[in-house]
Structure formats: C-alpha cells, structure tokens
Motif scaffolding. Structure first.
Motif, PDB file in Angstrom:
ATOM      1  N   GLU A  28       0.821  -1.220   0.000  1.00  0.00           N
ATOM      2  CA  GLU A  28       0.000   0.000   0.000  1.00  0.00           C
ATOM      3  C   GLU A  28       0.851   1.265   0.000  1.00  0.00           C
ATOM      4  O   GLU A  28       0.502   2.270  -0.612  1.00  0.00           O
ATOM      5  N   SER A  29       1.971   1.227   0.698  1.00  0.00           N
ATOM      6  CA  SER A  29       2.856   2.397   0.753  1.00  0.00           C
ATOM      7  C   SER A  29       3.410   2.717  -0.630  1.00  0.00           C
ATOM      8  O   SER A  29       3.418   3.875  -1.064  1.00  0.00           O
ATOM      9  N   LYS A  30       3.860   1.691  -1.352  1.00  0.00           N
ATOM     10  CA  LYS A  30       4.399   1.904  -2.698  1.00  0.00           C
ATOM     11  C   LYS A  30       3.313   2.382  -3.653  1.00  0.00           C
ATOM     12  O   LYS A  30       3.554   3.237  -4.504  1.00  0.00           O
ATOM     13  N   LYS A  31       2.118   1.817  -3.496  1.00  0.00           N
ATOM     14  CA  LYS A  31       1.017   2.220  -4.383  1.00  0.00           C
ATOM     15  C   LYS A  31       0.635   3.673  -4.138  1.00  0.00           C
ATOM     16  O   LYS A  31       0.377   4.432  -5.082  1.00  0.00           O
ATOM     17  N   THR A  32       0.624   4.091  -2.868  1.00  0.00           N
ATOM     18  CA  THR A  32       0.343   5.496  -2.543  1.00  0.00           C
ATOM     19  C   THR A  32       1.389   6.405  -3.172  1.00  0.00           C
ATOM     20  O   THR A  32       1.067   7.452  -3.744  1.00  0.00           O
ATOM     21  N   ASP A  33       2.649   6.001  -3.092  1.00  0.00           N
ATOM     22  CA  ASP A  33       3.737   6.790  -3.690  1.00  0.00           C
ATOM     23  C   ASP A  33       3.594   6.867  -5.205  1.00  0.00           C
ATOM     24  O   ASP A  33       3.852   7.913  -5.810  1.00  0.00           O
ATOM     25  N   TRP A  34       3.204   5.764  -5.829  1.00  0.00           N
ATOM     26  CA  TRP A  34       3.032   5.727  -7.289  1.00  0.00           C
ATOM     27  C   TRP A  34       2.076   6.827  -7.741  1.00  0.00           C
ATOM     28  O   TRP A  34       2.390   7.620  -8.644  1.00  0.00           O
ATOM     29  N   TYR A  35       0.908   6.908  -7.103  1.00  0.00           N
ATOM     30  CA  TYR A  35      -0.082   7.898  -7.519  1.00  0.00           C
ATOM     31  C   TYR A  35       0.293   9.314  -7.067  1.00  0.00           C
ATOM     32  O   TYR A  35       0.099  10.286  -7.809  1.00  0.00           O
ATOM     33  N   ARG A  36       0.846   9.451  -5.888  1.00  0.00           N
ATOM     34  CA  ARG A  36       1.238  10.771  -5.392  1.00  0.00           C
ATOM     35  C   ARG A  36       2.327  11.385  -6.265  1.00  0.00           C
ATOM     36  O   ARG A  36       2.267  12.567  -6.622  1.00  0.00           O
ATOM     37  N   GLU A  37       3.308  10.598  -6.624  1.00  0.00           N
ATOM     38  CA  GLU A  37       4.406  11.111  -7.433  1.00  0.00           C
ATOM     39  C   GLU A  37       3.974  11.390  -8.870  1.00  0.00           C
ATOM     40  O   GLU A  37       4.494  12.297  -9.522  1.00  0.00           O
ATOM     41  N   GLY A  38       3.013  10.608  -9.356  1.00  0.00           N
ATOM     42  CA  GLY A  38       2.490  10.862 -10.690  1.00  0.00           C
ATOM     43  C   GLY A  38       1.795  12.216 -10.776  1.00  0.00           C
ATOM     44  O   GLY A  38       2.052  13.018 -11.668  1.00  0.00           O
ATOM     45  N   VAL A  39       0.896  12.466  -9.822  1.00  0.00           N
ATOM     46  CA  VAL A  39       0.219  13.766  -9.775  1.00  0.00           C
ATOM     47  C   VAL A  39       1.236  14.880  -9.544  1.00  0.00           C
ATOM     48  O   VAL A  39       1.172  15.951 -10.167  1.00  0.00           O
ATOM     49  N   GLY A  40       2.191  14.620  -8.673  1.00  0.00           N
ATOM     50  CA  GLY A  40       3.208  15.620  -8.370  1.00  0.00           C
ATOM     51  C   GLY A  40       3.996  16.043  -9.586  1.00  0.00           C
ATOM     52  O   GLY A  40       4.348  17.221  -9.740  1.00  0.00           O
ATOM     53  N   TYR A  41       4.268  15.095 -10.478  1.00  0.00           N
ATOM     54  CA  TYR A  41       4.989  15.441 -11.716  1.00  0.00           C
ATOM     55  C   TYR A  41       4.208  16.483 -12.513  1.00  0.00           C
ATOM     56  O   TYR A  41       4.745  17.506 -12.939  1.00  0.00           O
ATOM     57  N   TRP A  42       2.911  16.231 -12.696  1.00  0.00           N
ATOM     58  CA  TRP A  42       2.102  17.124 -13.528  1.00  0.00           C
ATOM     59  C   TRP A  42       1.758  18.431 -12.838  1.00  0.00           C
ATOM     60  O   TRP A  42       1.460  19.429 -13.499  1.00  0.00           O
ATOM     61  N   GLU A  43       1.817  18.457 -11.529  1.00  0.00           N
ATOM     62  CA  GLU A  43       1.604  19.715 -10.826  1.00  0.00           C
ATOM     63  C   GLU A  43       2.721  20.704 -11.110  1.00  0.00           C
ATOM     64  O   GLU A  43       2.555  21.909 -10.923  1.00  0.00           O
ATOM     65  N   GLY A  44       3.855  20.207 -11.580  1.00  0.00           N
ATOM     66  CA  GLY A  44       4.971  21.093 -11.928  1.00  0.00           C
ATOM     67  C   GLY A  44       5.035  21.451 -13.395  1.00  0.00           C
ATOM     68  O   GLY A  44       6.015  22.054 -13.845  1.00  0.00           O
ATOM     69  N   VAL A  45       4.009  21.103 -14.160  1.00  0.00           N
ATOM     70  CA  VAL A  45       3.989  21.350 -15.600  1.00  0.00           C
ATOM     71  C   VAL A  45       3.091  22.540 -15.921  1.00  0.00           C
ATOM     72  O   VAL A  45       2.027  22.715 -15.342  1.00  0.00           O
ATOM     73  N   GLU A  46       3.542  23.357 -16.861  1.00  0.00           N
ATOM     74  CA  GLU A  46       2.784  24.546 -17.279  1.00  0.00           C
ATOM     75  C   GLU A  46       1.441  24.147 -17.882  1.00  0.00           C
ATOM     76  O   GLU A  46       1.339  23.189 -18.645  1.00  0.00           O
ATOM     77  N   ALA A  47       0.403  24.913 -17.563  1.00  0.00           N
ATOM     78  CA  ALA A  47      -0.951  24.647 -18.067  1.00  0.00           C
ATOM     79  C   ALA A  47      -1.126  25.245 -19.456  1.00  0.00           C
ATOM     80  O   ALA A  47      -1.786  26.269 -19.659  1.00  0.00           O
ATOM     81  N   SER A  48      -0.500  24.602 -20.437  1.00  0.00           N
ATOM     82  CA  SER A  48      -0.573  25.033 -21.829  1.00  0.00           C
ATOM     83  C   SER A  48      -0.535  23.795 -22.714  1.00  0.00           C
ATOM     84  O   SER A  48      -0.241  22.688 -22.248  1.00  0.00           O
ATOM     85  N   ASN A  49      -0.826  23.971 -24.010  1.00  0.00           N
ATOM     86  CA  ASN A  49      -0.754  22.837 -24.923  1.00  0.00           C
ATOM     87  C   ASN A  49       0.634  22.206 -24.912  1.00  0.00           C
ATOM     88  O   ASN A  49       0.779  20.987 -24.859  1.00  0.00           O
ATOM     89  N   ASP A  50       1.659  23.053 -24.994  1.00  0.00           N
ATOM     90  CA  ASP A  50       3.020  22.527 -24.990  1.00  0.00           C
ATOM     91  C   ASP A  50       3.336  21.820 -23.679  1.00  0.00           C
ATOM     92  O   ASP A  50       4.021  20.796 -23.667  1.00  0.00           O
TER      93      ASP A  50
END
Length: 312
Positions: free
Chosen positions: A61-83
C-alpha cells in the motif's frame, strides 16, 4: 507519460521496445500471453514480466500510494498550456484532433444515429481532461454537455476558464457542465449519464488492478448504447515501457486487449492515429462496448463472391 492530463510521450528518450520473454509453457490461458511479456523502464532496465514490474512498483500500500502521489506531483509542476500537457509537442494537437473527430463521427453515425438529427441529448465525460484541449476542440462541438475529470487543479482551472460560455464559439446548447478534480482511480460516474466516456492519454497512470476497477465502475455511467473511447500510446511489441519519472506505463496492443477482456469490454472499432511523428510512440483509438457488437450482414457482389477465399 502524463497523468490524467494529456499525451503519453517518450519525453526525452526514444522508444524502448519491450523485449519479449520466453513464453511460460505451463500457461494455460493464451489470452494472458501478453501479461507474460517483458518490458523496459526509462533507464533501460529489463523486466521479465509485467507482474514482476508491478510487484516492485506497487507491491504494498505504501508503494502504491507513492506511485499515484508522485504521478500527480509530476504534472503539478507542468505549465498549463498545450506545450506543457503535450510534453513539448504542442504542434501534434491538430493532427490528434483531426483523427479523433473522424473516429468519433463514425461511432456517432453507427451507434448513436438518433444523435445526428438532434433527437438525443448527448453527454460525454472527458477523462484526463488536462486543460480542456479535447473538450474545447472536439467534444463540446458534438455533445450538449461535457464533464471534465482531472486531478491536477491548475490544469482544471485553466480548462474552466477557457470553457466559460463567453469564451466559446458553440451554441448555448453545448456546454462544459461539471469539473471534477478527482483521480481516475477514485472516480465513480453518475449512473446512466454518459453516451461516450472518452479516456485519452491518462490510463497509463493506473495499475492493472485499478484499470480493471475503473472500467468496471464506469460501465454504470453509460447510457444504453453508450460506449468508451480509449486513445492511448502503444508499445510496439508485446510488452510495456515504464516511465519512472511520471509513474506511468505504456502498454502494447495485446496488453490492452487482455485488460479489456478482464473488464468485460468488447472491441467495437479500432483505428491507428495517422501522420504521427516517428520519434513518438504509436497511438491507437479503441471504441469499446459493454455488450458484444451486433454483426453487420453485408451482401457481397458477384465479383467478390467469385474471389478465392483466404485460408486463415
């Protein structure tokens, strides 16, 4: 890849073809061959099977929580544009929308003929909506209502702004209705609401178990005759490619078809994305129904009837 947002691109590394492993001769179910194929991660490390990879990545469960948390975290650092949501390949958006529209047109004319003359109020769900690119450029022109599902809050807020009525060129009969800031693996749709549930460039963030769980829950959200459209990157051999940076997996066509079988979904139509850059993963579109599609009986011409049959 990218989280419930946009394109699953190679993002800085060229395609790593999944290496086939030796088939386990004790395997009794041929449909599960794809699950026994090997794959690679973005560092070039080989896995003998998908099960081996998932055990390592989300084995508790700990690894699975990290999988989803880190995935969202990656995109939270991405600019909200087409590029931004397209991994620096914003120029492919027009090509993507063009082929998606042709695919959608065929589905609507065949499966939802009453929609063509306005006799049916059409509702769609855009899963992994990102900044609303697909809704804005495609879905809102065909559906009276579109709901957006996206867990990255600044993407969803950008979508909400761009899809505000005053910013739309469509009629008042077409609108973005609901904006759900919820991860795909936690979402359950309203029963019987949707004609089409569109899932594009986001399902790779779900583990196999959550993939099956999502589609099983989401079936309830379809109207009678409704269906799923899945548009996704495809690994070019029988296995998979794991992107360690954004916590996603690119599956092969056979891998997807095995998961569809586990979901109890049936393939209505499949089409390859055309005009795609060679340096990116290939892309396929799948139309999926909850019931076996009815066979279409066609009358063959005499010329066709006299042609030699091909023995398969």
């Amino acid at each position: 890849m990218l989280l419930y947002s946009e394109l699953l691109l190679t993002k800085g590394f060229t395609f790593f073809g999944a290496k086939d492993s030796t088939f386990n001769k004790t395997q009794k179910n041929p449909a599960r061959i794809s699950m026994q194929k090997g794959g690679l991660d973005s560092d070039g490390r080989e896995f003998k099977t998908a099960e081996e990879m998932w055990r390592e990545q989300v084995g508790d469960e700990s690894k699975k929580t990290d999988w989803y948390r880190e995935g969202v975290g990656y995109w939270e650092g991405v600019e909200a544009s087409n590029d931004g949501v397209l991994g620096g390949f914003g120029h492919v958006s027009e090509t993507d929308i063009r082929d998606s529209e042709a695919f959608l047109n065929g589905i609507i004319s065949e499966v939802l003929p009453s929609a063509a003359n306005g006799q049916r109020h059409l509702v769609a769900l855009d899963c992994g909506s990102g900044i609303g690119r697909i809704t804005r450029n495609l879905l809102i022109r065909y559906f009276n209502e579109v709901d957006l599902l996206e867990p990255v809050s600044h993407f969803l807020e950008t979508a909400r702004e761009s899809l505000a009525p005053e910013n739309q060129m469509v009629s008042d009969m077409h609108k973005a209705t609901n904006f759900f800031c919820v991860p795909l693996q936690e979402f359950t749709p309203e029963a019987g609401r949707y004609d089409i549930i569109w899932v594009q460039w986001c399902i790779g963030h779900l583990t196999d178990d959550d993939f099956v769980s999502f589609f099983t829950r989401a079936k309830v959200g379809l109207k009678p005759g409704g269906l799923f459209v899945l548009k996704e990157n495809i690994a070019r051999t029988g296995g998979f490619v794991l992107d360690k940076e954004d916590r996603s997996i690119t599956r092969s066509d056979s891998y997807f078809k095995e998961l569809f079988r586990q979901c109890g979904l049936h393939l209505y139509k499949i089409k390859d994305q055309k005009g795609w850059p060679q340096e990116l993963f290939a892309v396929k579109m799948y139309a999926l129904t909850t019931e076996l599609p009815k066979k279409v009986h066609r009358t063959r011409s005499k010329v066709q009837a006299n042609r030699p049959a091909i023995i398969k």
